[in-house]
Design a protein around this motif. Structure first.
Motif, mmCIF file in Angstrom:
data_model
loop_
_atom_site.group_PDB
_atom_site.id
_atom_site.type_symbol
_atom_site.label_atom_id
_atom_site.label_comp_id
_atom_site.label_asym_id
_atom_site.label_seq_id
_atom_site.Cartn_x
_atom_site.Cartn_y
_atom_site.Cartn_z
ATOM 1 N N ASP A 47 73.744 46.764 26.491
ATOM 2 C CA ASP A 47 73.925 45.527 25.728
ATOM 3 C C ASP A 47 74.710 45.839 24.453
ATOM 4 O O ASP A 47 74.552 46.926 23.879
ATOM 5 N N VAL A 48 75.508 44.878 24.003
ATOM 6 C CA VAL A 48 76.234 45.053 22.738
ATOM 7 C C VAL A 48 76.090 43.800 21.886
ATOM 8 O O VAL A 48 75.925 42.689 22.405
ATOM 9 N N GLU A 49 76.153 44.008 20.580
ATOM 10 C CA GLU A 49 76.137 42.900 19.627
ATOM 11 C C GLU A 49 77.362 42.992 18.736
ATOM 12 O O GLU A 49 77.631 44.047 18.159
ATOM 13 N N LEU A 50 78.064 41.891 18.626
ATOM 14 C CA LEU A 50 79.247 41.830 17.777
ATOM 15 C C LEU A 50 78.969 40.831 16.658
ATOM 16 O O LEU A 50 78.420 39.753 16.913
ATOM 17 N N ARG A 51 79.402 41.181 15.457
ATOM 18 C CA ARG A 51 79.043 40.367 14.297
ATOM 19 C C ARG A 51 80.271 39.714 13.676
ATOM 20 O O ARG A 51 81.352 40.306 13.659
ATOM 21 N N PHE A 84 76.341 36.383 28.411
ATOM 22 C CA PHE A 84 76.905 36.150 27.078
ATOM 23 C C PHE A 84 76.066 35.123 26.332
ATOM 24 O O PHE A 84 75.715 34.069 26.896
ATOM 25 N N SER A 85 75.779 35.400 25.074
ATOM 26 C CA SER A 85 75.075 34.446 24.235
ATOM 27 C C SER A 85 75.519 34.658 22.792
ATOM 28 O O SER A 85 76.073 35.714 22.447
ATOM 29 N N ALA A 86 75.293 33.668 21.968
ATOM 30 C CA ALA A 86 75.665 33.784 20.561
ATOM 31 C C ALA A 86 74.703 32.986 19.718
ATOM 32 O O ALA A 86 74.142 31.974 20.168
ATOM 33 N N GLU A 87 74.523 33.470 18.503
ATOM 34 C CA GLU A 87 73.692 32.780 17.527
ATOM 35 C C GLU A 87 74.452 32.659 16.220
ATOM 36 O O GLU A 87 75.337 33.473 15.925
ATOM 37 N N ARG A 88 74.066 31.656 15.469
ATOM 38 C CA ARG A 88 74.610 31.538 14.114
ATOM 39 C C ARG A 88 73.441 31.225 13.202
ATOM 40 O O ARG A 88 72.848 30.162 13.295
ATOM 41 N N THR A 89 73.118 32.162 12.346
ATOM 42 C CA THR A 89 71.936 32.036 11.499
ATOM 43 C C THR A 89 72.301 31.456 10.141
ATOM 44 O O THR A 89 73.274 31.887 9.511
ATOM 45 N N LEU A 116 77.507 37.655 18.511
ATOM 46 C CA LEU A 116 77.790 37.473 19.938
ATOM 47 C C LEU A 116 77.156 38.643 20.674
ATOM 48 O O LEU A 116 77.424 39.801 20.345
ATOM 49 N N THR A 117 76.308 38.326 21.633
ATOM 50 C CA THR A 117 75.617 39.368 22.398
ATOM 51 C C THR A 117 76.094 39.342 23.840
ATOM 52 O O THR A 117 76.180 38.272 24.452
ATOM 53 N N ALA A 165 87.741 43.861 26.140
ATOM 54 C CA ALA A 165 88.693 42.926 25.547
ATOM 55 C C ALA A 165 88.547 43.014 24.030
ATOM 56 O O ALA A 165 87.690 43.737 23.511
ATOM 57 N N VAL A 166 89.387 42.250 23.339
ATOM 58 C CA VAL A 166 89.204 42.071 21.895
ATOM 59 C C VAL A 166 88.488 40.747 21.696
ATOM 60 O O VAL A 166 88.910 39.713 22.226
ATOM 61 N N TYR A 167 87.411 40.795 20.945
ATOM 62 C CA TYR A 167 86.628 39.595 20.664
ATOM 63 C C TYR A 167 86.954 39.147 19.241
ATOM 64 O O TYR A 167 86.744 39.876 18.278
ATOM 65 N N LEU A 168 87.471 37.936 19.164
ATOM 66 C CA LEU A 168 87.927 37.388 17.873
ATOM 67 C C LEU A 168 87.012 36.266 17.426
ATOM 68 O O LEU A 168 86.583 35.439 18.235
#
Lengths: 113, 115
Positions: free
Chosen positions: B18-22, B65-70, B77-78, B88-91
């Motif tokens: 699993d990866v998390e992108l901020r 794929f999932s995403a949160e905005r706190t 983005l997880t 890929a590049v996540y923008l």
């Protein structure tokens, strides 16, 4: 769904000439059309927006045209410089409360000194 | 002022992890977007957050794929059980609702490589 066509082949031009990039779309006519510049390893940077009721928009050496009959936008850079070398993306907005744009794949511009 | 920032700038992970992108958007921007850009491909929309409204998840390619905005600010983005095709590049991009230019401010992206 909306399809956007931008020339996948790089555009090579000589410094000082005018570069012209094309963005063609199918399906619905967008309410707004934007152009972005993207350099390698970086995110896109907004350049210009043109609305469906506008024929032309200018900003310094940049000019964008919008022909809803041809379903086409042209992006011009006059007096091009090597520093203008980058990938240029067009993005279409449907409008009507939709804020999610559809981006083209972009066209690479290479300006030779 | 500070622009949109993303971390990490590069991430190499093994298939199945699993990866998390901020993403840290520009302060005060109510809208936040995630895109994916593969080599030679356009920006593929993933998810859109606007204020306190329910996010538009219509672009997420799978339930991995999932995403949160706190707090209306930072977003994560997880990607679970990563696959090689996720490379890929996540923008991330943000903007301010109501601005007529619809201009999006992009971060530098996170380059994800799944081995």
């Amino acid at each position: 769904s909306q399809k956007i066509e931008q020339n996948s082949e790089a555009l090579n031009i000589q410094e000082g000439k005018t570069a012209t990039l094309t963005c063609n779309y199918t399906n619905y006519s967008p309410a707004y059309l934007q152009w972005y510049r993207q350099d390698p390893g970086r995110g896109p940077v907004f350049l210009l927006l043109i609305r469906e009721n506008e024929k032309e928009k200018r900003k310094e050496r940049l000019k964008v045209t919008f022909d809803t009959t041809l379903k086409q936008s042209l992006f011009h850079i006059t007096a091009s410089q090597p520093a203008d070398s980058a990938t240029y993306l067009c993005a279409l907005h449907r409008g009507g409360g939709s804020y999610i744009p559809t981006f083209g794949r972009g066209t690479s511009l290479i300006v030779h000194p | 002022g500070a622009g949109v920032s993303q971390s990490p700038s590069n991430k190499v992970t093994e298939k199945g992890k699993d990866v998390e992108l901020r993403c840290d958007p520009i302060s005060g921007h109510t809208a936040l977007y995630w895109y994916r850009q593969s080599l030679g491909q356009g920006l593929e929309f993933l998810i859109y957050f606007q204020g306190n409204s329910a996010p538009d998840k219509s672009g997420l390619p799978s339930d991995r794929f999932s995403a949160e905005r706190t707090g209306g600010s930072v977003s994560t983005l997880t990607i679970q059980r990563t696959q090689q095709e996720d490379s890929a590049v996540y923008l991330c991009a943000s903007n301010q609702e109501g601005v007529s230019s619809y201009e999006q401010y992009f971060g530098p992206g996170t380059r994800l490589t799944v081995t």
